[in-house]
Design an enzyme around this catalytic site. Sequence first.
Site, PDB file in Angstrom:
ATOM      1  N   HIS A  35      18.281  -0.401  41.419  1.00  0.00           N
ATOM      2  CA  HIS A  35      19.578   0.101  41.421  1.00  0.00           C
ATOM      3  C   HIS A  35      19.994   0.340  40.212  1.00  0.00           C
ATOM      4  O   HIS A  35      19.857  -0.069  39.154  1.00  0.00           O
ATOM      5  CB  HIS A  35      20.453  -0.671  42.412  1.00  0.00           C
ATOM      6  CG  HIS A  35      20.011  -1.294  43.587  1.00  0.00           C
ATOM      7  ND1 HIS A  35      20.515  -0.861  44.912  1.00  0.00           N
ATOM      8  CD2 HIS A  35      19.108  -2.077  44.128  1.00  0.00           C
ATOM      9  CE1 HIS A  35      19.752  -1.379  46.055  1.00  0.00           C
ATOM     10  NE2 HIS A  35      19.163  -2.226  45.354  1.00  0.00           N
ATOM     11  N   GLU A 117      19.905  -4.820  39.954  1.00  0.00           N
ATOM     12  CA  GLU A 117      20.805  -3.656  39.697  1.00  0.00           C
ATOM     13  C   GLU A 117      20.765  -3.580  38.183  1.00  0.00           C
ATOM     14  O   GLU A 117      20.811  -4.665  37.315  1.00  0.00           O
ATOM     15  CB  GLU A 117      22.422  -4.297  39.638  1.00  0.00           C
ATOM     16  CG  GLU A 117      22.558  -4.363  41.428  1.00  0.00           C
ATOM     17  CD  GLU A 117      23.024  -3.120  42.021  1.00  0.00           C
ATOM     18  OE1 GLU A 117      23.080  -2.032  41.279  1.00  0.00           O
ATOM     19  OE2 GLU A 117      23.242  -3.079  43.547  1.00  0.00           O
ATOM     20  N   HIS A 156      16.486   2.740  44.923  1.00  0.00           N
ATOM     21  CA  HIS A 156      17.431   2.734  46.129  1.00  0.00           C
ATOM     22  C   HIS A 156      17.452   3.918  46.712  1.00  0.00           C
ATOM     23  O   HIS A 156      17.209   4.228  48.047  1.00  0.00           O
ATOM     24  CB  HIS A 156      19.008   2.265  45.671  1.00  0.00           C
ATOM     25  CG  HIS A 156      19.722   1.844  46.972  1.00  0.00           C
ATOM     26  ND1 HIS A 156      20.929   1.501  46.729  1.00  0.00           N
ATOM     27  CD2 HIS A 156      19.235   1.443  48.255  1.00  0.00           C
ATOM     28  CE1 HIS A 156      21.359   1.212  48.112  1.00  0.00           C
ATOM     29  NE2 HIS A 156      20.443   1.053  49.163  1.00  0.00           N
ATOM     30  N   ASP A 166      20.991   6.342  43.710  1.00  0.00           N
ATOM     31  CA  ASP A 166      20.498   5.127  42.523  1.00  0.00           C
ATOM     32  C   ASP A 166      18.919   4.875  42.514  1.00  0.00           C
ATOM     33  O   ASP A 166      18.532   4.790  43.501  1.00  0.00           O
ATOM     34  CB  ASP A 166      21.556   3.900  41.909  1.00  0.00           C
ATOM     35  CG  ASP A 166      21.623   3.136  43.559  1.00  0.00           C
ATOM     36  OD1 ASP A 166      21.823   3.704  44.535  1.00  0.00           O
ATOM     37  OD2 ASP A 166      21.334   1.782  43.382  1.00  0.00           O
TER      38      ASP A 166
END
Length: 188
Positions: A35, A117, A156, A166
């Site tokens: 992400h 992330e 994602h 993303d």
Amino acid sequence: MQLDTATGWCQGIRHCPSPNFNKRPDGEVSLLVIHNISLPPGCYGTGKVQQFFQNDLPASEHPFFETICELQVSAHFLIERDGAITQFVSCLDRAWHAGVSRFGEREGCNDFSIGIELEGSDFEPFSDAQYAALIPLCQLLQQAYPAITPERICGHSDIAPGRKTDPGPAFDWQRLRMAGVSSTNEFR
Ligand SMILES: [Zn+2]
């Protein structure tokens, strides 16, 4: 950096435990989802992502924060622009990063995935330090969870098309392929 498979926590990185997790329904870990996030969007090094994942985002500080502060989300890992890695949820547990999602025929990717992330945004290149942290982290996770084959590292946007964009076009999948971490999957 080492992964304690008994606890699901990596040693040698920062821990910032999030309350936003629950048990994996069958303990399977077989997918890795990449992400991007930045809070406020496009601003880096603010510490707000950590606060967001701990349900402690100060809504009054930014108009965007007001729109998301009630959400309960998390990822297993965050890699900041300087390459610093923070872990929020044990790999044994189910973090809340993917939302409505599908990989192949299977829905609900949070059940069986790890979420990473990268601090960033869709159209801005990620830093060399972030790739230098991401690749060994992927390798560590693939050693611990061999079901995360190179075909099972995705974005994602791959598992929530039309809803999520993303990590975005600025993410360099080729770097992961060159490192042998990722390979062409059904999405690309
Ligand atoms: Zn995402």
